[in-house]
Design a protein around this motif. Structure first.
Motif, mmCIF file in Angstrom:
data_model
loop_
_atom_site.group_PDB
_atom_site.id
_atom_site.type_symbol
_atom_site.label_atom_id
_atom_site.label_comp_id
_atom_site.label_asym_id
_atom_site.label_seq_id
_atom_site.Cartn_x
_atom_site.Cartn_y
_atom_site.Cartn_z
ATOM 1 N N VAL A 87 14.865 71.198 79.489
ATOM 2 C CA VAL A 87 14.040 71.836 80.578
ATOM 3 C C VAL A 87 13.261 71.145 81.210
ATOM 4 N N VAL A 88 12.556 70.005 80.310
ATOM 5 C CA VAL A 88 11.698 68.936 81.041
ATOM 6 C C VAL A 88 12.524 67.800 81.159
ATOM 7 N N THR A 187 6.743 64.267 73.480
ATOM 8 C CA THR A 187 7.608 65.156 72.506
ATOM 9 C C THR A 187 7.088 66.356 72.435
ATOM 10 N N ARG A 188 5.807 66.649 72.265
ATOM 11 C CA ARG A 188 5.212 67.982 72.292
ATOM 12 C C ARG A 188 5.586 68.701 73.588
ATOM 13 N N LEU A 189 5.434 67.912 74.799
ATOM 14 C CA LEU A 189 5.776 68.697 76.020
ATOM 15 C C LEU A 189 7.177 69.149 76.079
ATOM 16 N N ARG A 190 8.082 68.480 75.747
ATOM 17 C CA ARG A 190 9.566 68.892 75.703
ATOM 18 C C ARG A 190 9.759 69.993 74.776
ATOM 19 N N VAL A 191 9.294 70.079 73.595
ATOM 20 C CA VAL A 191 9.359 71.233 72.690
ATOM 21 C C VAL A 191 8.950 72.419 73.047
ATOM 22 N N GLU A 192 7.632 72.316 73.672
ATOM 23 C CA GLU A 192 7.022 73.399 74.188
ATOM 24 C C GLU A 192 7.402 74.083 75.300
ATOM 25 N N GLU A 193 7.844 73.363 76.348
ATOM 26 C CA GLU A 193 8.643 73.925 77.505
ATOM 27 C C GLU A 193 10.125 74.500 77.099
ATOM 28 N N GLU A 399 22.103 77.247 74.751
ATOM 29 C CA GLU A 399 21.940 75.883 74.374
ATOM 30 C C GLU A 399 20.399 75.459 74.197
ATOM 31 N N THR A 400 19.625 75.804 75.041
ATOM 32 C CA THR A 400 18.340 75.479 75.150
ATOM 33 C C THR A 400 17.512 75.982 73.708
ATOM 34 N N SER A 401 17.849 76.897 73.292
ATOM 35 C CA SER A 401 17.352 77.394 72.046
ATOM 36 C C SER A 401 17.556 76.384 70.760
ATOM 37 N N VAL A 402 18.998 75.863 71.031
ATOM 38 C CA VAL A 402 19.201 74.749 69.727
ATOM 39 C C VAL A 402 18.705 73.572 70.025
ATOM 40 N N ILE A 406 15.323 70.328 68.520
ATOM 41 C CA ILE A 406 15.370 68.807 68.027
ATOM 42 C C ILE A 406 14.215 67.868 68.706
ATOM 43 N N GLU A 407 13.604 67.146 68.214
ATOM 44 C CA GLU A 407 12.436 66.336 68.463
ATOM 45 C C GLU A 407 13.224 65.009 68.770
ATOM 46 N N THR A 408 12.799 64.546 70.230
ATOM 47 C CA THR A 408 13.502 63.140 70.398
ATOM 48 C C THR A 408 12.446 62.616 71.146
ATOM 49 N N GLU A 409 12.213 61.077 71.127
ATOM 50 C CA GLU A 409 11.239 60.308 71.677
ATOM 51 C C GLU A 409 11.668 59.549 73.020
#
Length: 724
Positions: A87-88, A187-193, A399-402, A406-409
């Motif tokens: 998404v981001v 990482t936080r930005l990606r998960v939150e968005e 797909e976005t929900s799955v 997953i946290e990636t750097e």
């Protein structure tokens, strides 16, 4: 030892070609600039000391600053377990993407998060060095923001994160926190968005499902209202007919344009009274072509008959009448052809209009048939597009929900910061070197700027190019001598370079065509204190030493000097001769020096101009020119009074005295223009009291020593002593 020709040009030489170039070389050169700077060495020294002391003080008093450095690699793309777009967008595929990550590193948000991670003890260590005397200090966020630096490494995706602080431990600690917080922030930005996007997709998918149902119902209702198959067949028939009518309209329009062009040509040629038979489509008419050949034949026959018969001959009359009839027929044929052209144009216009009306009617019918088809196609297309969009939303939501869980750097730390052992500031060696070099250059620049702004006469360039008179001599400065001794420096054993300067002036005046035969010489200047009396006395003594019968007249009635210069007793002088009628012989101090007589002022007057403009003064000048080989008149400076201008017409020429580094150029220019306006020759200028350092530009350095080595000890006794 005389001046070199390029520096001491006579009036004749001054006008020769190429002299301006030599003056430019003499006036604007590095040596003159350097000497002008040396004259103002105290400005340079003061500037140098200020800069050097300021840099040294700053270096010694500056608090040592340590720097922690972390190397971070920005990854082009983080690890992907599923081939699903984030998404981001966090991939780095271009220079602009990399610059975006740099701006994130530099952002205030990262700094605030780092400040929030510090413990109370660490915040105290961070802020204490910045505490003021009043106890106030800046916040941790402000300190981190102002002392951190983000430096991208060239041709790589590696970034150096630097933080400087007086405490080496805090320098390393904050640098490491900046790198860690940057990675965590992405990482936080990606998960939150991603989670926010899933919620938005659910709402939009529900709205889209309702939209698909509405379109499907509208399409079913449309099918029930009409027969779509017969509509399609009618559309095909109308389309074919429309193509045929369009082609016919194109052909009729082309014929109309052709007929319109012909008719416009006929109209324009008729208005211009031109021969319409020259138009191809008129000349091609059978009747016009036939009559044209007939006219040609009749004109040729008439020309032949005129050679044999006179105009009253029957055959001539018949030929003329036949030609006239043919011309009338030609005119009628041309008019008929023009009318035919107009008729063709009108017919083509009518045909074109009819074709366009038929085409417009068929287009209207086609449009009516299109409306039903367009509505049906729009409904069918909307149903297909919205159905596909609904399916895409549902797929993207899953797909976005799955992938969002997953946290990636997006970056990784290469080298962490360690507690630095040496400070980066102050750079003592560099600062002191820059202070010394900068102080030196600033000092030279200040001295040169002062010299440049200074408008005083300082060189031969100023004299010859700026003031406009040739330079006949340069006299060095004479130090530590009384006025009387200085006035007789050429005979009392003064500095050899000064004696040689006056000999050079004598030689230059003797070699010049304009001044070699001049008997009456006027010496003046711009301001008091320029040394014109000093020049007068020593120049007169120089003439006397060369065996010339010389007289020196003090015409400075306001401030006389010659009596004190030669230590003469009080006696009669110029005033006694002009005012009281004293004989000339009674006012002359004879043999003040062999071949030199002097006439002093002899008293004070209230109106000097009246004396200098009197007939008695003119008579004295005339008598002196007969008795002496050279008569030198010491006059007041032109910058204050105009006494010299009143006696200048009686002179053979003038010498202008300029004191080095004293007189402004503009003032000297104004005075010289006043001299030149009298049409009396100005033989040149004498640059007096030249700085001892700059005399080497015009004379050999160590002139006294070289003269003694050249002539031997006898030079000290070669000049006779003055008479008691």
């Amino acid at each position: 030892m005389s001046l070199t020709p390029s520096r001491n040009a006579s009036p004749r030489t001054h006008s020769q070609g190429g002299h301006d170039d030599r003056l430019a070389e003499d006036g604007i050169n590095l040596r003159n600039s350097w000497l002008m700077v040396l004259e103002r060495k105290w400005y340079a020294l003061a500037s140098f000391l200020v800069v050097a002391l300021a840099v040294t003080t700053y270096t010694l008093l500056t608090t040592p600053i340590y720097e922690g450095v972390v190397s971070v690699q920005v990854l082009r793309r983080g690890a992907q377990l599923l081939r699903v777009a984030d998404v981001v967008e966090s991939s780095v595929t271009s220079e602009s993407d990399f610059n975006t990550q740099i701006k994130v590193l530099e952002s205030l948000t990262i700094v605030k998060n780092v400040a929030g991670r510090l413990t109370a003890e660490e915040q105290k260590l961070l802020t204490d060095p910045y505490r003021t005397r009043t106890g106030e200090t800046r916040g941790a966020t402000e300190i981190i923001f102002q002392n951190r630096r983000i430096q991208p490494q060239r041709l790589s995706l590696v970034v150096a994160i630097r933080f400087s602080h007086p405490n080496p431990k805090m320098a390393a600690r904050v640098a490491n926190l900046l790198a860690t917080e940057y990675i965590s922030y992405n990482t936080r930005l990606r998960v939150e968005e991603s989670m926010k996007a899933v919620d938005e997709l659910k709402d939009r998918a529900e709205q889209q499902r309702k939209r698909v149902d509405e379109i499907a119902n509208a399409l079913q209702a449309f099918r029930q209202r009409g027969n779509l198959i017969s509509l399609v067949q009618s559309k095909d028939i109308v389309t074919e007919k429309l193509k045929a009518l369009n082609m016919m309209a194109t052909q009729t329009n082309a014929r109309l344009r052709e007929a319109e062009v012909r008719w416009q040509q006929v109209q324009s040629w008729s208005k211009a009274a031109k021969d319409l038979t020259e138009l191809p489509f008129i000349a091609s008419q059978s009747k016009v072509n036939q009559l044209s050949l007939q006219l040609t034949t009749l004109q040729l026959s008439l020309h032949q008959l005129r050679q044999r018969y006179k105009h009253r001959h029957p055959r001539m009359i018949d030929a003329v009448q036949a030609l006239a009839r043919a011309q009338l027929e030609m005119r009628a044929a041309v008019e008929l052809a023009a009318a035919s052209t107009r008729a063709e144009y009108e017919a083509a216009l009518s045909t074109d209009e009819e074709a366009r009306k038929t085409l417009a009617a068929q287009e209207t019918k086609s449009l009516e048939l299109d409306k039903a088809g367009v509505e049906y196609e729009n409904l069918h297309r909307d149903l297909r597009v919205n159905d596909q969009l609904l399916e895409s939303m549902l797929t993207r939501m899953r797909e976005t929900s799955v992938n969002g869980g997953i946290e990636t750097e997006s970056a990784r730390i290469i080298d962490r910061a360690f507690e630095p052992a040496k400070p980066i500031l102050p750079r003592t060696t560099l600062n002191l070197s820059v202070g010394l070099v900068g102080g030196l250059f600033l000092g030279l620049a200040v001295a040169y700027l002062v010299a440049t702004v200074d408008d005083r006469v300082k060189s031969v360039f100023d004299v010859e190019r700026m003031i406009g008179v040739p330079l006949v001599g340069v006299i060095p400065r004479v130090e530590q001598m009384e006025q009387a001794d200085k006035a007789q420096v050429v005979i009392n054993g003064g500095p050899g370079v000064v004696v040689e300067a006056f000999r050079s002036i004598y030689s230059n005046l003797r070699l010049s065509d304009a001044s070699k035969n001049a008997r009456l010489l006027l010496v003046t200047g711009t301001l008091p204190g320029e040394g014109k009396s000093f020049v007068c006395t020593n120049l007169a003594l120089t003439y006397a030493l060369q065996g010339r019968r010389t007289a020196l007249v003090d015409c400075d009635l306001r401030r006389p000097n010659l009596q004190r210069s030669f230590r003469l007793p009080i006696g009669k002088g110029l005033v006694n001769y002009c005012v009281h009628g004293a004989p000339l012989d009674d006012v002359i101090f004879r043999d003040v020096y062999p071949n030199l007589d002097v006439i002093t002022v002899g008293g004070r007057v209230t109106n000097p101009l009246q004396i200098l403009s009197s007939k008695e003064f003119e008579a004295m000048v005339a008598e002196l020119s007969v008795r002496y080989d050279r008569v030198i008149f010491d006059t007041p400076p032109l910058g204050l009074v105009s006494d010299a201008l009143n006696i200048l017409p009686l002179m053979d020429g003038a010498i202008y005295t300029i004191r080095f580094n004293t007189v402004k150029r503009r003032a000297a220019q104004r005075c010289v223009r006043r001299l030149l306006s009298t049409n009396v020759p100005v033989f040149g200028a004498v640059l007096n009291a030249m700085n001892n350092g700059m005399t080497g530009e015009y004379y050999v350095k160590n002139n006294d020593r070289l003269l003694k080595e050249y002539f031997g000890p006898a030079i000290e006794n070669s000049v006779p002593s003055p008479r008691p």
